[in-house]
Enzyme design. Structure first.
Site, PDB file in Angstrom:
ATOM      1  N   HIS A 172       0.829  -1.206   0.000  1.00  0.00           N
ATOM      2  CA  HIS A 172       0.000   0.000   0.000  1.00  0.00           C
ATOM      3  C   HIS A 172       0.865   1.260   0.000  1.00  0.00           C
ATOM      4  CE1 HIS A 172      -3.797   2.157   1.044  1.00  0.00           C
ATOM      5  NE2 HIS A 172      -2.951   3.009   1.597  1.00  0.00           N
ATOM      6  N   GLU A 173       1.827   1.301   0.919  1.00  0.00           N
ATOM      7  CA  GLU A 173       2.670   2.501   1.025  1.00  0.00           C
ATOM      8  C   GLU A 173       3.613   2.636  -0.171  1.00  0.00           C
ATOM      9  OE1 GLU A 173       1.718   4.610   3.044  1.00  0.00           O
ATOM     10  OE2 GLU A 173       0.471   3.313   4.292  1.00  0.00           O
TER      11      GLU A 173
ATOM     12  N   HIS B  77       1.783   4.638  -2.721  1.00  0.00           N
ATOM     13  CA  HIS B  77       1.891   6.078  -2.453  1.00  0.00           C
ATOM     14  C   HIS B  77       3.244   6.613  -2.920  1.00  0.00           C
ATOM     15  CE1 HIS B  77      -1.782   6.848  -0.301  1.00  0.00           C
ATOM     16  NE2 HIS B  77      -1.538   5.954   0.651  1.00  0.00           N
TER      17      HIS B  77
ATOM     18  N   GLU C  33      -4.672   7.661  -2.971  1.00  0.00           N
ATOM     19  CA  GLU C  33      -5.138   6.386  -2.429  1.00  0.00           C
ATOM     20  C   GLU C  33      -5.443   5.386  -3.540  1.00  0.00           C
ATOM     21  OE1 GLU C  33      -4.995   5.327   0.555  1.00  0.00           O
ATOM     22  OE2 GLU C  33      -4.445   7.240   1.466  1.00  0.00           O
TER      23      GLU C  33
END
Length: 501
Positions: A267-268, A271, A300
């Protein structure tokens, strides 16, 4: 040759950006390495920098620099060769004026009070979460709510207070548009959850060291540049940019949840790779608005793409299974790993939630925020309201504050208006994933062949490149030739349920 007004403005913005990056560096340290007893002085440091940044962003000097650069730009003779260049500069000026007016309307004392309240709020939230006692956090939370409402009043009379607070995260968002996107999800998802065939979750775990190694291998698989990206640990995973070539991400190890850290890393990474792909490098916009993310919804969408479309795919489990076995995974085959990664079941924790139930976690938080900011919901009622709404939408209730209303860091920093970006990210990710597959082939096939660079190349050229030249809605329209719709995400959820069950 005399220095142009544009260059003078650029030099001023660069200095402001340096101060902002110092602020980010202090925040990174606060979350990853600062001793508890350093909290008071860190509060003083962050308050001082917030004060200086506000002064710079609302000063007469800054106003004059923007106006002079705007006038200089108006005097340039336009032709076919410089049309796009001038358009980009005009967009920068427009965004700078918008932000300047927002800052100019704020009382400097309010800015200082907010900085102190955020630092104290974060510190009290950590203690409250550890002791599972919302009352410890309550007085600091009430102060943050009060200050943010005052901030909204000072900034805008055109938008509602909550809409005003949401603007830095999702420019031009309004509640009518948001409801149009969210209401179909609220009406559809609970029914999908009720229709699930209950399945037993595989119980297994990995040592913290094995999880860290797997996360490192994951980033290497995706093409992480170790000279560019650093990974740390924090109570709540996050990604942050400290400079043009300094990208940081954090993860956390959750006992009994062997995939938590792995999914948080994916997820990160999403980003971070988005930040790395913004036009700050090629167009020298790092200190300018055009070098910033389009919106947090787009941000996101990128993190959720890597977490859900890549790591939760069947092809990824097949490709990565041997690495899990080497790390000590007790599962028998890649299909068991895939089912473990995609286990669908209503849970209490947002960060650990599956794709199906995640949206309801966000809907609850969004509605509570709006009730707090605009409808007079007392802050002390949050635990009761939280538990009630979880029961209504997800059919489960937290047994304590830590697994309920204290689980997220956002409200400890007064970040009201941020949560909708997570669900918008799911909706956007589904729509742009569909477009990506039309243009470069099925995502599953790309993963199976390890073609991550092909995926990154498409994202950079179709999503990352825009920066703040457009808003979220305009970007989706430009990429997919359609307005943003919840239907792609709903269809994706239905497809996943059919595939999984």
């Amino acid at each position: 040759m005399a220095e142009t007004h544009w260059k003078k403005l650029g030099a001023y913005l660069k200095e402001t950006q340096i101060l902002g990056s110092i602020q980010n560096t202090l925040y990174w340290d606060q979350n990853t390495g600062m001793p508890k007893k350093g909290a008071y002085w860190r509060s003083e440091q962050l308050t001082y920098i917030a004060k200086v940044l506000h002064e710079r962003n609302s000063s007469e000097e800054f106003s004059n620099l923007i106006q002079s650069a705007k006038n200089e730009l108006a005097d340039i003779e336009r032709n076919s060769d410089n049309q796009l260049f001038i358009k980009d500069k005009e967009r920068n000026i427009s965004l700078l004026l918008k932000e300047f007016n927002r800052e100019r309307n704020l009382d400097p004392k309010l800015v200082e009070s907010l900085a102190k309240a955020k630092s104290k709020g974060y510190e009290s939230w950590q203690e409250a979460k550890e002791k599972s006692d919302f009352k410890i956090f309550l007085p600091f939370f009430e102060e943050l709510v009060k200050l943010r409402i005052e901030e909204a009043k000072q900034i805008s009379i055109k938008c509602s207070p909550w809409e005003t607070l949401a603007q830095p995260f999702e420019p031009e968002l309004n509640l009518k548009w948001l409801n149009k996107i969210f209401q179909p999800l609220k009406e559809t998802i609970p029914g999908l959850i009720r229709g699930l065939n209950k399945s037993q979750k595989n119980q297994w775990d990995l040592s913290p060291e094995s999880q860290k190694k797997l996360c490192s291998k994951l980033l290497d698989e995706f093409g992480r540049d170790r000279d560019l990206v650093v990974v740390g640990q924090s109570p709540h995973p996050f990604s942050i940019t400290l400079g043009p070539n300094d990208f940081r991400i954090t993860t956390r190890i959750v006992e009994g949840e062997p995939l938590s850290s792995f999914l948080a890393t994916a997820h990160e990474w999403g980003h971070s790779i988005y930040e790395q792909g913004l036009p700050s490098q090629s167009h020298q916009w790092f200190a300018w608005p055009l070098g910033q993310a389009t919106s947090m919804g787009i941000h996101e969408s990128q993190s959720l793409f890597w977490e859900n479309r890549i790591v939760k795919s069947k092809s990824f489990s097949k490709r990565f299974f041997k690495k899990f076995v080497s790390a000590g995974c007790s599962l028998n085959n890649y299909l068991e790993l895939w089912k473990s990664i995609n286990h669908l079941e209503a849970g209490l924790n947002r960060v650990e939630a599956d794709e199906l139930t995640y949206g309801l976690h966000i809907l609850i938080r969004t509605e509570l925020e709006i009730d707090l900011i605009e409808r007079g919901l007392p802050a002390e009622d949050i635990p009761t309201e939280w538990n009630k709404r979880y029961g209504e939408l997800l059919g489960i209730k937290p047994s304590n504050d830590s697994e309920g209303c204290l689980q997220d860091v956002h409200w400890s920093e007064g970040a009201f208006g941020y949560f909708p970006s997570y669900l918008l990210g799911h909706v956007i990710s589904a729509q742009i994933s569909s477009q990506m597959e039309r243009e470069i082939g099925l995502i599953d096939n790309l993963i199976e062949n390890g073609e991550y660079q092909k995926i990154i190349f498409w994202l950079k050229n179709n999503i990352h490149k825009y920066g703040r030249s457009v808003n979220c809605m305009e970007l989706v329209r430009a990429v997919t030739n359609e307005e943003l719709s919840p239907n792609y995400f709903i269809n994706h959820l239905r497809s996943k349920i059919n595939d999984f069950c």
